[in-house]
Design a protein around this motif. Structure first.
Motif, mmCIF file in Angstrom:
data_model
loop_
_atom_site.group_PDB
_atom_site.id
_atom_site.type_symbol
_atom_site.label_atom_id
_atom_site.label_comp_id
_atom_site.label_asym_id
_atom_site.label_seq_id
_atom_site.Cartn_x
_atom_site.Cartn_y
_atom_site.Cartn_z
ATOM 1 N N ILE A 245 -51.618 45.807 -40.982
ATOM 2 C CA ILE A 245 -52.280 46.297 -39.770
ATOM 3 C C ILE A 245 -51.430 45.968 -38.547
ATOM 4 O O ILE A 245 -50.687 44.985 -38.536
ATOM 5 C CB ILE A 245 -53.692 45.663 -39.634
ATOM 6 C CG1 ILE A 245 -54.536 46.405 -38.598
ATOM 7 C CG2 ILE A 245 -53.601 44.175 -39.319
ATOM 8 C CD1 ILE A 245 -56.009 46.070 -38.690
ATOM 9 N N GLY B 175 -51.950 46.110 -34.148
ATOM 10 C CA GLY B 175 -52.778 46.438 -33.002
ATOM 11 C C GLY B 175 -52.103 47.464 -32.107
ATOM 12 O O GLY B 175 -50.871 47.546 -32.049
ATOM 13 N N ASN C 64 -52.162 48.557 -28.117
ATOM 14 C CA ASN C 64 -52.602 48.004 -26.845
ATOM 15 C C ASN C 64 -52.018 48.790 -25.678
ATOM 16 O O ASN C 64 -51.031 49.515 -25.835
ATOM 17 C CB ASN C 64 -52.150 46.539 -26.745
ATOM 18 C CG ASN C 64 -52.731 45.688 -27.844
ATOM 19 O OD1 ASN C 64 -53.887 45.304 -27.805
ATOM 20 N ND2 ASN C 64 -51.926 45.388 -28.869
ATOM 21 N N ARG D 275 -56.973 41.900 -41.217
ATOM 22 C CA ARG D 275 -57.526 42.969 -40.392
ATOM 23 C C ARG D 275 -58.056 42.422 -39.066
ATOM 24 O O ARG D 275 -57.805 42.984 -37.998
ATOM 25 C CB ARG D 275 -58.640 43.688 -41.158
ATOM 26 C CG ARG D 275 -59.312 44.834 -40.415
ATOM 27 C CD ARG D 275 -60.371 45.474 -41.307
ATOM 28 N NE ARG D 275 -61.149 46.474 -40.599
ATOM 29 C CZ ARG D 275 -60.788 47.734 -40.433
ATOM 30 N NH1 ARG D 275 -59.632 48.146 -40.926
ATOM 31 N NH2 ARG D 275 -61.561 48.578 -39.783
ATOM 32 N N SER E 287 -55.705 42.617 -35.341
ATOM 33 C CA SER E 287 -56.264 43.414 -34.245
ATOM 34 C C SER E 287 -56.723 42.552 -33.076
ATOM 35 O O SER E 287 -57.256 43.067 -32.092
ATOM 36 C CB SER E 287 -57.450 44.226 -34.750
ATOM 37 O OG SER E 287 -58.492 43.370 -35.218
ATOM 38 N N THR E 288 -56.503 41.223 -33.179
ATOM 39 C CA THR E 288 -57.099 40.304 -32.216
ATOM 40 C C THR E 288 -56.087 39.422 -31.513
ATOM 41 O O THR E 288 -56.383 38.859 -30.469
ATOM 42 C CB THR E 288 -58.140 39.402 -32.924
ATOM 43 O OG1 THR E 288 -59.110 40.219 -33.574
ATOM 44 C CG2 THR E 288 -58.867 38.493 -31.949
ATOM 45 N N ILE F 11 -63.425 46.511 -34.291
ATOM 46 C CA ILE F 11 -62.441 47.584 -34.253
ATOM 47 C C ILE F 11 -63.176 48.879 -33.935
ATOM 48 O O ILE F 11 -64.085 49.283 -34.655
ATOM 49 C CB ILE F 11 -61.683 47.686 -35.584
ATOM 50 C CG1 ILE F 11 -60.800 46.446 -35.769
ATOM 51 C CG2 ILE F 11 -60.836 48.955 -35.629
ATOM 52 C CD1 ILE F 11 -60.102 46.379 -37.109
ATOM 53 N N GLU G 249 -59.539 53.432 -35.720
ATOM 54 C CA GLU G 249 -58.533 53.107 -36.729
ATOM 55 C C GLU G 249 -57.741 54.365 -37.080
ATOM 56 O O GLU G 249 -58.324 55.429 -37.298
ATOM 57 C CB GLU G 249 -59.225 52.550 -37.965
ATOM 58 C CG GLU G 249 -58.317 52.174 -39.101
ATOM 59 C CD GLU G 249 -59.087 51.571 -40.255
ATOM 60 O OE1 GLU G 249 -58.739 51.881 -41.418
ATOM 61 O OE2 GLU G 249 -60.051 50.791 -40.008
ATOM 62 N N SER H 82 -61.256 47.397 -30.123
ATOM 63 C CA SER H 82 -59.849 47.365 -30.518
ATOM 64 C C SER H 82 -59.424 48.662 -31.179
ATOM 65 O O SER H 82 -60.228 49.343 -31.824
ATOM 66 C CB SER H 82 -59.592 46.194 -31.468
ATOM 67 O OG SER H 82 -59.769 44.959 -30.803
ATOM 68 N N VAL I 262 -56.399 50.144 -33.841
ATOM 69 C CA VAL I 262 -55.439 49.635 -34.802
ATOM 70 C C VAL I 262 -54.770 50.754 -35.581
ATOM 71 O O VAL I 262 -55.288 51.860 -35.688
ATOM 72 C CB VAL I 262 -56.102 48.660 -35.808
ATOM 73 C CG1 VAL I 262 -56.710 47.458 -35.095
ATOM 74 C CG2 VAL I 262 -57.157 49.372 -36.643
ATOM 75 N N THR J 207 -53.211 51.247 -39.497
ATOM 76 C CA THR J 207 -53.230 50.662 -40.835
ATOM 77 C C THR J 207 -52.049 51.175 -41.644
ATOM 78 O O THR J 207 -51.615 52.311 -41.484
ATOM 79 C CB THR J 207 -54.537 50.977 -41.573
ATOM 80 O OG1 THR J 207 -54.727 52.380 -41.622
ATOM 81 C CG2 THR J 207 -55.726 50.343 -40.828
#
Length: 324
Positions: free
Chosen positions: A37, A39, A41, A116, A120-121, A295, A298, A319, A321, A323
């Motif tokens: 994964i 992120g 941003n 995951r 994403s964090t 999330i 995706e 969020s 993301v 994958t």
């Protein structure tokens, strides 16, 4: 061969293309990870558009991700093949199935924290830690204004601030997004495009204004945000999703306002080894204790351009993301 998303040059999402990227063997103090994964941003959009220049020779975007260690170079301690890890910060390149990077950048994931969740964090979580513990060490009972409270950073800052005992006023751009901000824990949610949101913010916050305001909108919004803060409070300007910020005159901060203005950078924060480890450890502890970072959208790696277009247009919440 592993795949990655590279850009042909600064510009719109159409500059992003799927490419083959050979996996490199880790050198001394490096590790190679196979990612699950990455992120997405707003800082990635700033890089893609050319607002933040790419380092020479760099074409792959992305600052955060998570995966499993495939190989380690000489001199690496505390990491083994098979470890689950996450990271945020330089060097760029998280929009890739496989990448090699400094082992010091990798954070081992504790039990109960998935790739995951961590992947994403990291950027948003480290941003929240920077804001609430470094820029303004938040105290129970204080009032915080969080712009774009339905977005990824807005939601995690709101949730973490509530865990610290603060009161949160969130702003959103539409009624449809208000529910996401309330779900994150905001005590009040206002439309930042309404005529009276500044006065209403001050009224809610003890009729004095907030102790701390977080503005990731930019543009003409920052000048309005300054008016929401009580004397000796502080505003953190995080970004400029709404466009360039007009110059702020020092007189706008002085008496009778007597407030502070900060322009913190999470990437600078992550480049400090001590702050990075401190922030990452605190974030992992909070995630283990139940801090939520949902999330909202995706996309497959090949659809990274769509992810950028949707995030830039404000069509996402929480969020975003990619994958692998």
């Amino acid at each position: 061969m592993p795949l990655a998303i590279a850009i042909t040059g600064p510009g719109s999402p159409e500059t992003m293309t799927l490419v083959d990227l050979a996996a490199s063997e880790p050198g001394p103090a490096q590790a190679r990870i196979r990612q699950s994964i990455s992120g997405v941003n707003f800082v990635d959009i700033y890089v893609r558009s050319g607002l933040y220049p790419l380092p020479p020779g760099q074409t792959v975007l992305g600052f955060e991700g998570a995966g499993v260690v495939e190989a380690v170079g000489s001199g690496v301690e505390g990491l083994s093949v098979g470890d689950r890890v996450a990271y945020v910060g330089h060097p760029l390149g998280s929009y890739a199935e496989v990448r090699t990077l400094p082992a010091s950048r990798l954070v081992r994931l504790p039990d109960g924290v998935s790739e995951r969740l961590a992947g994403s964090t990291m950027l948003r979580g480290l941003t929240a830690h920077m804001l609430l513990h470094k820029v303004h060490p938040l105290q129970p009972g204080e009032w915080v204004l969080v712009h774009a409270a339905a977005g990824g950073i807005g939601q995690i800052v709101t949730r973490w601030a509530k865990r610290l005992g603060a009161n949160v006023i969130g702003t959103v751009g539409s009624e449809a997004k208000a529910g996401f901000a309330y779900e994150a824990g905001a005590d009040a949610v206002l439309l930042h495009n309404s005529e009276d949101w500044v006065e209403e913010t001050r009224r809610i916050a003890d009729r004095r204004g907030v102790h701390f305001a977080i503005d990731g909108i930019g543009g003409a919004m920052l000048s309005q945000t300054l008016a929401t803060v009580r004397p000796f409070g502080i505003v953190a300007s995080l970004g400029q999703a709404a466009g360039p910020i007009p110059p702020i005159q020092i007189e706008e901060l002085t008496a009778p306002r007597a407030i502070g203005l900060a322009r913190p950078s999470v990437l600078t924060y992550a480049n400090d080894p001590g702050l990075y480890r401190q922030g990452a450890e605190a974030l992992m502890a909070e995630l283990q204790a139940g801090l939520i970072n949902p999330i909202g959208a995706e996309y497959a790696l090949k659809d990274a351009a769509s992810a950028h277009a949707d995030l830039e247009a404000g069509r996402t919440t929480a969020s975003v993301v990619l994958t692998m």
